[in-house]
Design an enzyme around this catalytic site. Structure first.
Site, PDB file in Angstrom:
ATOM      1  N   VAL A  28       0.818  -1.104  -0.005  1.00  0.00           N
ATOM      2  CA  VAL A  28      -0.080  -0.079   0.187  1.00  0.00           C
ATOM      3  C   VAL A  28       0.857   1.216  -0.085  1.00  0.00           C
ATOM      4  CG1 VAL A  28      -1.653   1.369   1.111  1.00  0.00           C
ATOM      5  CG2 VAL A  28      -1.909  -1.159   1.200  1.00  0.00           C
ATOM      6  N   ARG A  30       3.984   1.724  -0.852  1.00  0.00           N
ATOM      7  CA  ARG A  30       4.847   1.940  -1.889  1.00  0.00           C
ATOM      8  C   ARG A  30       4.132   2.304  -3.198  1.00  0.00           C
ATOM      9  NH1 ARG A  30      10.162  -2.271  -0.970  1.00  0.00           N
ATOM     10  NH2 ARG A  30      10.891  -0.766   0.510  1.00  0.00           N
ATOM     11  N   ARG A  77      -8.085  -4.047  19.038  1.00  0.00           N
ATOM     12  CA  ARG A  77      -9.612  -4.064  19.014  1.00  0.00           C
ATOM     13  C   ARG A  77     -10.078  -3.143  19.590  1.00  0.00           C
ATOM     14  NH1 ARG A  77     -10.225  -9.622  16.728  1.00  0.00           N
ATOM     15  NH2 ARG A  77      -8.592 -11.129  17.423  1.00  0.00           N
ATOM     16  N   GLY A 107     -10.160  -8.607   9.445  1.00  0.00           N
ATOM     17  CA  GLY A 107     -11.265  -9.638   9.222  1.00  0.00           C
ATOM     18  C   GLY A 107     -12.502  -8.859   8.915  1.00  0.00           C
ATOM     19  N   ASP A 132      -7.714 -17.421   9.818  1.00  0.00           N
ATOM     20  CA  ASP A 132      -8.954 -18.446   9.803  1.00  0.00           C
ATOM     21  C   ASP A 132      -9.541 -18.661   8.436  1.00  0.00           C
ATOM     22  OD1 ASP A 132      -8.715 -18.731  12.548  1.00  0.00           O
ATOM     23  OD2 ASP A 132     -10.351 -16.823  12.976  1.00  0.00           O
ATOM     24  N   ASP A 134     -11.844 -17.008   7.185  1.00  0.00           N
ATOM     25  CA  ASP A 134     -13.477 -17.114   7.306  1.00  0.00           C
ATOM     26  C   ASP A 134     -14.073 -16.093   6.761  1.00  0.00           C
ATOM     27  OD1 ASP A 134     -12.239 -15.126   8.987  1.00  0.00           O
ATOM     28  OD2 ASP A 134     -13.546 -15.918  10.865  1.00  0.00           O
ATOM     29  N   ARG A 159       3.134 -35.673  16.742  1.00  0.00           N
ATOM     30  CA  ARG A 159       3.187 -36.938  16.058  1.00  0.00           C
ATOM     31  C   ARG A 159       4.431 -37.884  16.419  1.00  0.00           C
ATOM     32  NH1 ARG A 159      -0.005 -38.592  11.242  1.00  0.00           N
ATOM     33  NH2 ARG A 159       0.787 -40.731  10.574  1.00  0.00           N
ATOM     34  N   ARG A 176     -12.700 -20.059  15.662  1.00  0.00           N
ATOM     35  CA  ARG A 176     -13.940 -19.969  16.538  1.00  0.00           C
ATOM     36  C   ARG A 176     -15.088 -20.328  15.705  1.00  0.00           C
ATOM     37  NH1 ARG A 176     -11.258 -15.350  18.764  1.00  0.00           N
ATOM     38  NH2 ARG A 176     -12.580 -14.088  17.457  1.00  0.00           N
ATOM     39  N   LYS A 220      -1.539 -47.724  16.599  1.00  0.00           N
ATOM     40  CA  LYS A 220      -1.718 -47.839  17.888  1.00  0.00           C
ATOM     41  C   LYS A 220      -1.384 -46.197  18.464  1.00  0.00           C
ATOM     42  CE  LYS A 220       0.032 -52.061  19.320  1.00  0.00           C
ATOM     43  NZ  LYS A 220      -0.094 -52.976  18.048  1.00  0.00           N
ATOM     44  N   ARG A 258      -2.805 -37.453  25.515  1.00  0.00           N
ATOM     45  CA  ARG A 258      -2.431 -36.012  25.990  1.00  0.00           C
ATOM     46  C   ARG A 258      -3.026 -35.013  25.161  1.00  0.00           C
ATOM     47  NH1 ARG A 258      -0.105 -38.815  29.140  1.00  0.00           N
ATOM     48  NH2 ARG A 258       2.199 -38.656  29.688  1.00  0.00           N
TER      49      ARG A 258
HETATM   50  P1  ATP Z   1     -10.286 -11.366  13.175  1.00  0.00           P
HETATM   51  O1  ATP Z   1     -10.891 -12.301  12.277  1.00  0.00           O
HETATM   52  O2  ATP Z   1      -8.705 -11.757  13.454  1.00  0.00           O
HETATM   53  O3  ATP Z   1     -11.135 -11.393  14.705  1.00  0.00           O
HETATM   54  P2  ATP Z   1     -11.646  -9.055  12.608  1.00  0.00           P
HETATM   55  O4  ATP Z   1     -11.415  -7.926  11.878  1.00  0.00           O
HETATM   56  O5  ATP Z   1     -12.817  -9.749  12.534  1.00  0.00           O
HETATM   57  O6  ATP Z   1     -10.500  -9.761  12.970  1.00  0.00           O
HETATM   58  P3  ATP Z   1     -12.840  -7.829  15.299  1.00  0.00           P
HETATM   59  O7  ATP Z   1     -12.412  -7.955  16.617  1.00  0.00           O
HETATM   60  O8  ATP Z   1     -14.097  -8.554  14.856  1.00  0.00           O
HETATM   61  O9  ATP Z   1     -11.884  -8.526  14.310  1.00  0.00           O
HETATM   62  O10 ATP Z   1     -12.925  -6.429  14.782  1.00  0.00           O
HETATM   63  C1  ATP Z   1     -11.513  -5.357  14.926  1.00  0.00           C
HETATM   64  C2  ATP Z   1     -12.323  -4.118  15.231  1.00  0.00           C
HETATM   65  O11 ATP Z   1     -13.245  -3.556  14.046  1.00  0.00           O
HETATM   66  C3  ATP Z   1     -13.191  -4.182  16.432  1.00  0.00           C
HETATM   67  O12 ATP Z   1     -12.305  -4.114  17.659  1.00  0.00           O
HETATM   68  C4  ATP Z   1     -13.938  -2.868  16.047  1.00  0.00           C
HETATM   69  O13 ATP Z   1     -13.060  -1.730  16.798  1.00  0.00           O
HETATM   70  C5  ATP Z   1     -14.258  -2.874  14.840  1.00  0.00           C
HETATM   71  N1  ATP Z   1     -15.497  -3.295  14.460  1.00  0.00           N
HETATM   72  C6  ATP Z   1     -15.892  -4.712  14.529  1.00  0.00           C
HETATM   73  N2  ATP Z   1     -17.404  -4.827  14.462  1.00  0.00           N
HETATM   74  C7  ATP Z   1     -17.774  -3.578  14.147  1.00  0.00           C
HETATM   75  C8  ATP Z   1     -19.085  -3.051  13.673  1.00  0.00           C
HETATM   76  N3  ATP Z   1     -20.115  -3.953  13.744  1.00  0.00           N
HETATM   77  N4  ATP Z   1     -19.036  -1.750  13.393  1.00  0.00           N
HETATM   78  C9  ATP Z   1     -17.931  -0.973  13.359  1.00  0.00           C
HETATM   79  N5  ATP Z   1     -16.737  -1.452  13.785  1.00  0.00           N
HETATM   80  C10 ATP Z   1     -16.609  -2.578  13.990  1.00  0.00           C
END
Ligand code: ATP
Length: 334
Positions: A28, A30, A77, A107, A132, A134, A159, A176, A220, A258
């Site tokens: 971003v 550069r 966060r 994310g 993840d 996801d 392993r 999660r 085993k 374990r």
């Molecule tokens: P990861 O997949 O690693 O959890 P993520 O981006 O989903 O990444 P989150 O903790 O869900 O991680 O979100 C990061 C930040 O984005 C939050 O701490 C918050 O500041 C902001 N955020 C999350 N949800 C909202 C929302 N609904 N509206 C506005 N800001 C949000």
């Protein structure tokens, strides 16, 4: 006069860190600099944005980071950012710094924040950075390949010792709400059973009976891969976490067992080739969107191509686990 004004764009990393985020930040910065923009780095995600924790970056500021895990911009966060007051502070900081757009690497939670900023006039482009994998609109998220390789490496070590002592090892991996890490790692390390948040399971049928069947073939030592998101489903069946599952296996099958929780080791480490390349190309793509005045988009990888989606559309999409892959894992994991 206004047309010649230098554009200011910014970049931040948010949510859980992921290997390859640095490659995206570097790209971003550069891309912005090479195209005549002023580029600002926002530290600690949205928390840093509200607090004006911002520094100007140049081409050399991002030297020597492509091979490093974590994020040089740090991540955070922030609950406050989700409030009207927090959002207003963030917008004011953008105005004060003349920021026309932000590349948000994170994310889907981070993309919700990017959507809200875009709605208030600050163009944002999301880049998927999470181990993840996801994010519904993306086949691939930055950090996933490195995390998978780390898990494979760690479980290969477990392993070795598991085989020597003829044990069962129950390994918890991250995820999660999503079982992509667990499923793919489970295949890569030859797990006897894999428990995923997306698929209902029965401990007797899907773990105990599978180990019994495998024992009858002469094996085993066993590896059971458990995604962290199945904790509640296990609890509903009277099993408390991976240590509870390990104890249950030992008690019912008389196999020494374990439990290992891999934890944060999965997030760290030098990014793989894939994460460096995908991070770099997505960062470059995102910066070009902002430079051409386009916002409220998410950059995504679909069938090995980099594309972009409207953030609202992207957040509405859903992604399911590949059932054919799950069935294959069970068939060959015996
Ligand atoms: P990861 O997949 O690693 O959890 P993520 O981006 O989903 O990444 P989150 O903790 O869900 O991680 O979100 C990061 C930040 O984005 C939050 O701490 C918050 O500041 C902001 N955020 C999350 N949800 C909202 C929302 N609904 N509206 C506005 N800001 C949000």
């Amino acid at each position: 006069m206004e047309e010649n004004k230098q554009k200011t764009i910014a970049v931040l990393t948010s949510g859980g860190d992921a290997p390859g985020m640095n490659a995206a930040v570097r790209a971003v910065v550069r891309t912005g600099c090479e195209n005549g923009a002023r580029v600002l780095g926002i530290r600690r995600g949205y928390a840093g944005l509200m607090e004006n924790d911002i520094t100007e970056l140049n081409i050399r500021s991002v030297s020597d980071i492509i091979h490093r895990g974590g994020t040089k911009l740090h991540s955070a966060r922030s609950k406050r950012f989700c409030t009207e007051e927090g959002m207003a502070e963030a917008i004011q900081v953008c105005r004060n710094n003349d920021i026309s757009g932000i590349v948000v690497i994170g994310g889907d939670g981070s993309f919700r924040g990017a959507r809200d900023l875009s709605l208030r006039g600050v163009n944002c482009v999301g880049v998927p950075g999470t181990i993840d994998n996801d994010i519904a609109c993306c086949d691939y998220t930055i950090g996933y390949d490195t995390a998978l390789n780390t898990i494979m490496d760690m479980v290969d070590r477990i392993r070795d010792t598991s085989e020597s002592h003829e044990r069962c090892s129950v390994v918890e991996v991250m995820g999660r709400r999503a079982g992509y890490l667990a499923l793919n790692a489970g295949i890569a390390i030859g797990a006897t059973a894999i428990l995923l948040p997306e698929i209902d399971f029965d401990i007797e049928r899907d773990v105990i009976d599978r180990i019994r069947r495998t024992q009858r073939t002469g094996k085993k030592h066993f590896i059971i891969v458990v995604a962290e998101g199945v904790a509640d489903s296990m609890k509903a069946q009277g099993i408390e976490g991976v240590s509870g599952l390990s104890a249950y296996i030992q008690e019912n099958l008389k196999v020494e067992s374990r439990a290992t929780v891999l934890g944060h080791v999965q997030r760290g480490g030098s990014p793989s080739v894939k994460d460096r390349v995908v991070g770099s190309t997505m960062g470059n793509y995102a910066a070009h969107l902002l430079l051409s005045g386009v916002g409220n988009r998410v950059v995504a990888m679909q069938k090995e191509q980099i594309v972009d989606y409207d953030i609202f559309e992207a957040l509405k999409m859903t992604k399911t686990i590949d059932m054919d892959m799950y069935r294959a894992a069970l068939e060959i994991g015996i």
